[in-house]
Design a protein around this motif. Structure first.
Motif, PDB file in Angstrom:
ATOM      1  N   GLY A  84      91.846 -56.086 -75.900  1.00  0.00           N
ATOM      2  CA  GLY A  84      90.989 -56.100 -74.710  1.00  0.00           C
ATOM      3  C   GLY A  84      91.286 -54.919 -73.802  1.00  0.00           C
ATOM      4  O   GLY A  84      90.369 -54.272 -73.281  1.00  0.00           O
ATOM      5  N   ASP A  85      92.572 -54.609 -73.619  1.00  0.00           N
ATOM      6  CA  ASP A  85      92.962 -53.448 -72.817  1.00  0.00           C
ATOM      7  C   ASP A  85      92.479 -52.158 -73.472  1.00  0.00           C
ATOM      8  O   ASP A  85      92.009 -51.242 -72.795  1.00  0.00           O
ATOM      9  CB  ASP A  85      94.485 -53.385 -72.659  1.00  0.00           C
ATOM     10  CG  ASP A  85      95.056 -54.527 -71.845  1.00  0.00           C
ATOM     11  OD1 ASP A  85      94.327 -55.109 -71.008  1.00  0.00           O
ATOM     12  OD2 ASP A  85      96.247 -54.857 -72.056  1.00  0.00           O
ATOM     13  N   VAL A  86      92.604 -52.090 -74.794  1.00  0.00           N
ATOM     14  CA  VAL A  86      92.159 -50.899 -75.525  1.00  0.00           C
ATOM     15  C   VAL A  86      90.648 -50.734 -75.375  1.00  0.00           C
ATOM     16  O   VAL A  86      90.159 -49.630 -75.107  1.00  0.00           O
ATOM     17  CB  VAL A  86      92.557 -50.976 -77.015  1.00  0.00           C
ATOM     18  CG1 VAL A  86      91.963 -49.814 -77.807  1.00  0.00           C
ATOM     19  CG2 VAL A  86      94.072 -50.993 -77.169  1.00  0.00           C
ATOM     20  N   TYR A  87      89.901 -51.824 -75.518  1.00  0.00           N
ATOM     21  CA  TYR A  87      88.439 -51.753 -75.383  1.00  0.00           C
ATOM     22  C   TYR A  87      88.027 -51.339 -73.974  1.00  0.00           C
ATOM     23  O   TYR A  87      87.080 -50.566 -73.799  1.00  0.00           O
ATOM     24  CB  TYR A  87      87.781 -53.086 -75.750  1.00  0.00           C
ATOM     25  CG  TYR A  87      87.842 -53.414 -77.229  1.00  0.00           C
ATOM     26  CD1 TYR A  87      87.595 -52.456 -78.196  1.00  0.00           C
ATOM     27  CD2 TYR A  87      88.145 -54.701 -77.654  1.00  0.00           C
ATOM     28  CE1 TYR A  87      87.649 -52.758 -79.544  1.00  0.00           C
ATOM     29  CE2 TYR A  87      88.201 -55.014 -79.002  1.00  0.00           C
ATOM     30  CZ  TYR A  87      87.954 -54.034 -79.945  1.00  0.00           C
ATOM     31  OH  TYR A  87      88.009 -54.338 -81.287  1.00  0.00           O
ATOM     32  N   ARG A  88      88.728 -51.848 -72.955  1.00  0.00           N
ATOM     33  CA  ARG A  88      88.406 -51.462 -71.573  1.00  0.00           C
ATOM     34  C   ARG A  88      88.670 -49.974 -71.352  1.00  0.00           C
ATOM     35  O   ARG A  88      87.890 -49.278 -70.717  1.00  0.00           O
ATOM     36  CB  ARG A  88      89.187 -52.313 -70.580  1.00  0.00           C
ATOM     37  CG  ARG A  88      88.581 -53.702 -70.385  1.00  0.00           C
ATOM     38  CD  ARG A  88      89.256 -54.468 -69.267  1.00  0.00           C
ATOM     39  NE  ARG A  88      90.600 -54.912 -69.611  1.00  0.00           N
ATOM     40  CZ  ARG A  88      90.875 -55.963 -70.376  1.00  0.00           C
ATOM     41  NH1 ARG A  88      89.896 -56.693 -70.872  1.00  0.00           N
ATOM     42  NH2 ARG A  88      92.118 -56.303 -70.636  1.00  0.00           N
ATOM     43  N   ALA A  89      89.782 -49.487 -71.883  1.00  0.00           N
ATOM     44  CA  ALA A  89      90.091 -48.061 -71.766  1.00  0.00           C
ATOM     45  C   ALA A  89      89.033 -47.229 -72.487  1.00  0.00           C
ATOM     46  O   ALA A  89      88.556 -46.221 -71.967  1.00  0.00           O
ATOM     47  CB  ALA A  89      91.479 -47.774 -72.331  1.00  0.00           C
ATOM     48  N   ALA A  90      88.662 -47.659 -73.687  1.00  0.00           N
ATOM     49  CA  ALA A  90      87.652 -46.940 -74.465  1.00  0.00           C
ATOM     50  C   ALA A  90      86.306 -46.936 -73.747  1.00  0.00           C
ATOM     51  O   ALA A  90      85.603 -45.913 -73.735  1.00  0.00           O
ATOM     52  CB  ALA A  90      87.517 -47.563 -75.854  1.00  0.00           C
ATOM     53  N   GLU A  91      85.959 -48.059 -73.145  1.00  0.00           N
ATOM     54  CA  GLU A  91      84.690 -48.143 -72.413  1.00  0.00           C
ATOM     55  C   GLU A  91      84.638 -47.126 -71.282  1.00  0.00           C
ATOM     56  O   GLU A  91      83.606 -46.502 -71.048  1.00  0.00           O
ATOM     57  CB  GLU A  91      84.506 -49.559 -71.861  1.00  0.00           C
ATOM     58  CG  GLU A  91      83.166 -49.789 -71.219  1.00  0.00           C
ATOM     59  CD  GLU A  91      83.027 -51.224 -70.732  1.00  0.00           C
ATOM     60  OE1 GLU A  91      82.767 -51.393 -69.528  1.00  0.00           O
ATOM     61  OE2 GLU A  91      83.198 -52.146 -71.540  1.00  0.00           O
ATOM     62  N   LYS A  92      85.764 -46.945 -70.595  1.00  0.00           N
ATOM     63  CA  LYS A  92      85.822 -45.949 -69.516  1.00  0.00           C
ATOM     64  C   LYS A  92      85.604 -44.539 -70.055  1.00  0.00           C
ATOM     65  O   LYS A  92      85.186 -43.655 -69.323  1.00  0.00           O
ATOM     66  CB  LYS A  92      87.176 -46.005 -68.798  1.00  0.00           C
ATOM     67  CG  LYS A  92      87.387 -47.246 -67.991  1.00  0.00           C
ATOM     68  CD  LYS A  92      86.676 -47.126 -66.673  1.00  0.00           C
ATOM     69  CE  LYS A  92      87.054 -48.309 -65.815  1.00  0.00           C
ATOM     70  NZ  LYS A  92      86.455 -48.229 -64.508  1.00  0.00           N
ATOM     71  N   LEU A  93      85.902 -44.338 -71.331  1.00  0.00           N
ATOM     72  CA  LEU A  93      85.716 -43.035 -71.957  1.00  0.00           C
ATOM     73  C   LEU A  93      84.341 -42.904 -72.611  1.00  0.00           C
ATOM     74  O   LEU A  93      84.056 -41.893 -73.238  1.00  0.00           O
ATOM     75  CB  LEU A  93      86.807 -42.809 -73.011  1.00  0.00           C
ATOM     76  CG  LEU A  93      88.225 -42.750 -72.482  1.00  0.00           C
ATOM     77  CD1 LEU A  93      89.222 -42.800 -73.628  1.00  0.00           C
ATOM     78  CD2 LEU A  93      88.432 -41.503 -71.651  1.00  0.00           C
TER      79      LEU A  93
END
Length: 160
Positions: A115-124
């Motif tokens: 979930g943290d990885v997906y949130r970071a990726a979404e910001k990118l």
């Protein structure tokens, strides 16, 4: 003249910096990821064989490849234990530059789940489906670097 230069500088900071960042209200993990990917997109990190491989196989920019791979590796560093964690650390001469850019946020548990990885990726600007395409590229790269079957299996479970 100094007054005008100061005013222009302050105005540009206020207009280009998201208000939540100015007041410390943003998601620190993804803010760091965005900053890291942007800052290092043109540097030697974007010349990493892993980043190059991701950009060749997945339709993403070097900044996105850097940030997405960095997030996955930070999660792995936080999620693996024992010999798997030690092996991953020993395998990454150029990978360490990706995940070390995250600094204390990654090691303090800032990226501890997908979930943290997906949130970071979404910001990118990377959606979950695109990020999932990174996983086989990263696993293949680690295999080429000499990762054991045990580590690759652990990472496959960690990055579904």
């Amino acid at each position: 003249m100094k007054y005008t230069a100061t005013l222009l500088t302050l105005s540009s900071l206020l207009l280009t910096t998201p208000s939540y960042a100015l007041f410390g209200q943003g998601d620190k993990t993804t803010d760091v990821m965005t900053q890291m990917a942007t800052q290092f997109a043109g540097d030697e990190v974007s010349q990493s064989p892993l980043v190059k491989s991701i950009t060749e196989q997945v339709d993403v920019s070097p900044a996105q490849a850097t940030g997405g791979a960095g997030a996955l590796l930070a999660m792995a560093a936080n999620g693996l234990t024992g010999s798997d964690q030690q092996e991953l650390a020993s395998l990454r001469p150029d990978l360490s530059s990706l995940s070390s850019l995250l600094g204390d946020n990654a090691s303090a548990g800032g990226i501890g789940s997908m979930g943290d990885v997906y949130r970071a990726a979404e910001k990118l600007g990377i959606d979950a489906a695109t990020l999932k395409q990174f996983v086989p590229v990263v696993l293949d790269y680690l295999g080429q670097q000499g990762a054991s079957d045990g580590l690759l299996s652990s990472l496959t479970q960690l990055w579904p």
